[in-house]
Scaffold this active site. Sequence first.
Site, PDB file in Angstrom:
ATOM      1  N   ASP A  37       0.844  -1.194   0.000  1.00 49.45           N
ATOM      2  CA  ASP A  37       0.000   0.000   0.000  1.00 49.45           C
ATOM      3  C   ASP A  37       0.882   1.247   0.000  1.00 49.45           C
ATOM      4  O   ASP A  37       2.047   1.189   0.395  1.00 49.45           O
ATOM      5  CB  ASP A  37      -0.872   0.025   1.267  1.00 49.45           C
ATOM      6  CG  ASP A  37      -1.811  -1.160   1.334  1.00 49.45           C
ATOM      7  OD1 ASP A  37      -2.164  -1.691   0.265  1.00 49.45           O
ATOM      8  OD2 ASP A  37      -2.171  -1.557   2.462  1.00 49.45           O
TER       9      ASP A  37
HETATM   10  N1  URA Z   1      -0.925  -6.025   3.917  1.00 50.07           N
HETATM   11  C1  URA Z   1      -1.477  -4.788   3.936  1.00 50.07           C
HETATM   12  O1  URA Z   1      -2.497  -4.553   4.538  1.00 50.07           O
HETATM   13  N2  URA Z   1      -0.854  -3.820   3.230  1.00 50.07           N
HETATM   14  C2  URA Z   1       0.312  -4.009   2.563  1.00 50.07           C
HETATM   15  O2  URA Z   1       0.834  -3.080   1.962  1.00 50.07           O
HETATM   16  C3  URA Z   1       0.858  -5.291   2.596  1.00 50.07           C
HETATM   17  C4  URA Z   1       0.221  -6.283   3.270  1.00 50.07           C
END
Ligand code: URA
Length: 222
Positions: free
Chosen positions: A103
């Site tokens: 993310d």
């Molecule tokens: N899980 C999440 O919630 N976000 C990420 O970026 C990676 C794994």
Amino acid sequence: MRIDKYLANLGIVPRRQIKKLLKTWGVLLNNELVNSAQTKIKEWDMILLHGDEIPVKFTVHILLHKPTWYISSNLDEGEYTSYKDLLDNCPYGELLEIAGRLDVDTEWLLFCSSDGKVIHDIIHPHKKVEKEYYVETTGAITETMIKKLEEWVDLNGKTTLPAKAKKLTEHSLQLTIVEGKYHQVKRMLAAVNNKVAYLRRDRIDEWTLEGIEKGEWKYIEL
Ligand code: URA
């Protein structure tokens, strides 16, 4: 492989200009000037093009230290800059895809490869490749939460595979999963009535960011 085909695949020089470039200027290959488009190259030959050294690699894998607010997609989106910007100094940037996105507000380890099979093997849950996260939470972490995370939680009707969860402090834990569902870590914490305050990926399989500064990358061999 022929040098013209190789340069075309890299996407650094427009395909139709490569023959002309070779004929007019030539390219330095292992410090020797070559003008023939048919010149054969092999792994680890060194091409000098526009002043940049390009080690010849037929498949490329890199580890990238992603800072927050870079987006794991090939193009900028709104206010977010694509991770590809960080690969501007990588001659293979065009060929690389991510094995497991992060993310925008999550940082650290991105594994990128030009090889679709390598990417598939890293992200497919059946291959059981571990992805290790360092997680800070807004709520206190209880033993019940740790147990539940390790067994399974329900994410919109789908149960998670067994994970490893280790409480580090009242508000932080290490979570190791073999899957990569959308927002998986954040949703897993939400499923045990907690909330992620900070998230970073520390490891994929044997690979970590050791020796790689924020925003930088390095080649790895498999
Ligand atoms: N899980 C999440 O919630 N976000 C990420 O970026 C990676 C794994």
